[in-house]
Scaffold this active site. Structure first.
Site, mmCIF file in Angstrom:
data_model
loop_
_atom_site.group_PDB
_atom_site.id
_atom_site.type_symbol
_atom_site.label_atom_id
_atom_site.label_comp_id
_atom_site.label_asym_id
_atom_site.label_seq_id
_atom_site.Cartn_x
_atom_site.Cartn_y
_atom_site.Cartn_z
ATOM 1 C CG ASP A 107 -2.358 0.459 1.056
ATOM 2 O OD1 ASP A 107 -2.393 1.548 -0.052
ATOM 3 O OD2 ASP A 107 -3.277 0.671 1.750
ATOM 4 C CG ASP A 108 -1.146 4.938 -0.745
ATOM 5 O OD1 ASP A 108 -1.561 4.217 0.157
ATOM 6 O OD2 ASP A 108 -1.565 5.929 -1.429
ATOM 7 C CG ASP A 111 -4.112 8.199 8.487
ATOM 8 O OD1 ASP A 111 -3.829 8.225 9.742
ATOM 9 O OD2 ASP A 111 -4.051 9.197 7.753
HETATM 10 O O1 LIG Z 1 -4.466 3.396 7.690
HETATM 11 P P1 LIG Z 1 -5.991 3.799 7.428
HETATM 12 O O2 LIG Z 1 -6.380 5.058 8.051
HETATM 13 O O3 LIG Z 1 -6.874 2.834 6.990
HETATM 14 O O4 LIG Z 1 -5.751 4.733 5.894
HETATM 15 C C1 LIG Z 1 -4.888 4.080 4.680
HETATM 16 C C2 LIG Z 1 -5.608 4.053 3.533
HETATM 17 O O5 LIG Z 1 -5.991 5.132 3.210
HETATM 18 C C3 LIG Z 1 -5.729 5.400 1.946
HETATM 19 O O6 LIG Z 1 -6.581 4.859 0.906
HETATM 20 P P2 LIG Z 1 -8.345 5.277 0.581
HETATM 21 O O7 LIG Z 1 -9.037 4.589 1.508
HETATM 22 O O8 LIG Z 1 -8.134 6.659 0.685
HETATM 23 O O9 LIG Z 1 -8.350 4.854 -0.924
HETATM 24 P P3 LIG Z 1 -7.653 5.009 -2.225
HETATM 25 O O10 LIG Z 1 -6.461 4.116 -1.978
HETATM 26 O O11 LIG Z 1 -8.191 4.596 -3.371
HETATM 27 O O12 LIG Z 1 -7.107 6.327 -2.347
HETATM 28 C C4 LIG Z 1 -4.403 4.645 1.688
HETATM 29 O O13 LIG Z 1 -4.257 4.617 0.169
HETATM 30 C C5 LIG Z 1 -4.559 3.794 2.244
HETATM 31 O O14 LIG Z 1 -4.828 2.456 1.884
HETATM 32 O O1 LIG Z 2 -3.883 11.062 0.002
HETATM 33 C C1 LIG Z 2 -3.746 10.628 1.439
HETATM 34 N N1 LIG Z 2 -2.958 11.112 2.289
HETATM 35 C C2 LIG Z 2 -2.984 10.857 3.791
HETATM 36 O O2 LIG Z 2 -2.217 11.346 4.485
HETATM 37 C C3 LIG Z 2 -3.821 9.760 4.071
HETATM 38 N N2 LIG Z 2 -4.406 8.892 5.378
HETATM 39 C C4 LIG Z 2 -5.067 8.393 4.978
HETATM 40 N N3 LIG Z 2 -5.548 8.314 3.610
HETATM 41 C C5 LIG Z 2 -4.796 9.251 3.073
HETATM 42 N N4 LIG Z 2 -4.681 9.789 1.904
HETATM 43 MG MG LIG Z 3 -5.717 3.264 -0.229
#
Ligand SMILES: O=P(O)(O)OC[C@H]1O[C@H](OP(=O)(O)OP(=O)(O)O)[C@H](O)[C@@H]1O
Ligand SMILES: O=c1[nH]c(=O)c2nc[nH]c2[nH]1
Ligand SMILES: [Mg+2]
Length: 173
Positions: A107-108, A111
């Site tokens: 994952d990127d 959080d």
């Molecule tokens: O640890 P957490 O609080 O769960 O947050 C982390 C997740 O939030 C973001 O995804 P998002 O749900 O925004 O979807 P996306 O990857 O499609 O942008 C990010 O890419 C992680 O997958």
């Molecule tokens: O673009 C993002 N930046 C963040 O720091 C983050 N945390 C949860 N989801 C996120 N998305």
């Molecule tokens: Mg995500």
């Protein structure tokens, strides 16, 4: 009129913009670490944010079996209920012996750790890697590159663009 709750991004306050160059460098650094921990049978990207790092890591590690776990939670910058829209395929699950052993989840960022916790419950023995980690999510990942504070909001290059920045003397933060 009721005032809306501040978003996670507004609560975070501290911006951390990441360029494509920086992101590529950080993904390469992640690949170096993972290369010492493999071999892995397959890469699983947590969509959508995990797709770009998964592509870079797969290229570096020579992995060609790539799957996704599709999870939706943040609507722009507010986190709601987690929804698993798609799990891994039966073929990928078999490669991981049903528990995820030898599979690499990417994952990127982590959080709050909610997304990571959900994926770990699906594949408890998989190796979970993220490029960036905030303190609450850090215990959920096996490998990451950079830790930022919980009150930081990471701005990824696919969400941002070049724009004019006012000079400091005109009140820029
Ligand atoms: O640890 P957490 O609080 O769960 O947050 C982390 C997740 O939030 C973001 O995804 P998002 O749900 O925004 O979807 P996306 O990857 O499609 O942008 C990010 O890419 C992680 O997958
Ligand atoms: O673009 C993002 N930046 C963040 O720091 C983050 N945390 C949860 N989801 C996120 N998305
Ligand atoms: Mg995500």
């Amino acid at each position: 009129m009721t005032q809306s709750e501040p978003s996670e991004q507004q609560r975070a306050g501290r911006p951390f913009p990441v360029s494509w160059d920086q992101f590529h460098r950080d993904c390469r650094a992640l690949s170096w670490r993972l290369n010492e921990l493999g071999p892995f049978h397959a890469v699983i990207a947590i969509t959508r944010g995990g797709l770009v790092p998964a592509a870079i890591v797969a290229r570096e590690l020579g992995l060609r079996v790539i799957d996704t776990v599709c999870i939706a939670s943040y609507e722009h910058d507010k986190q709601g209920e987690l929804q698993v829209l798609k799990g891994v395929s039966d073929q990928t699950a078999k490669l991981g012996g049903g528990t995820g052993k030898g599979l690499l989840i990417i994952d990127d960022l982590v959080d709050t750790g909610k997304t990571g916790r959900m994926v770990r419950s699906l594949l408890p023995e998989a190796h979970f890697a993220a490029v960036y980690a905030k303190p609450k999510g850090r215990p959920l990942v096996d490998t990451f590159i950079t830790e930022v504070s919980q009150d930081t909001w990471i701005f990824f290059p696919w969400d941002t663009g070049l724009s004019f920045q006012p000079p400091l003397k005109d009140g820029a933060a």
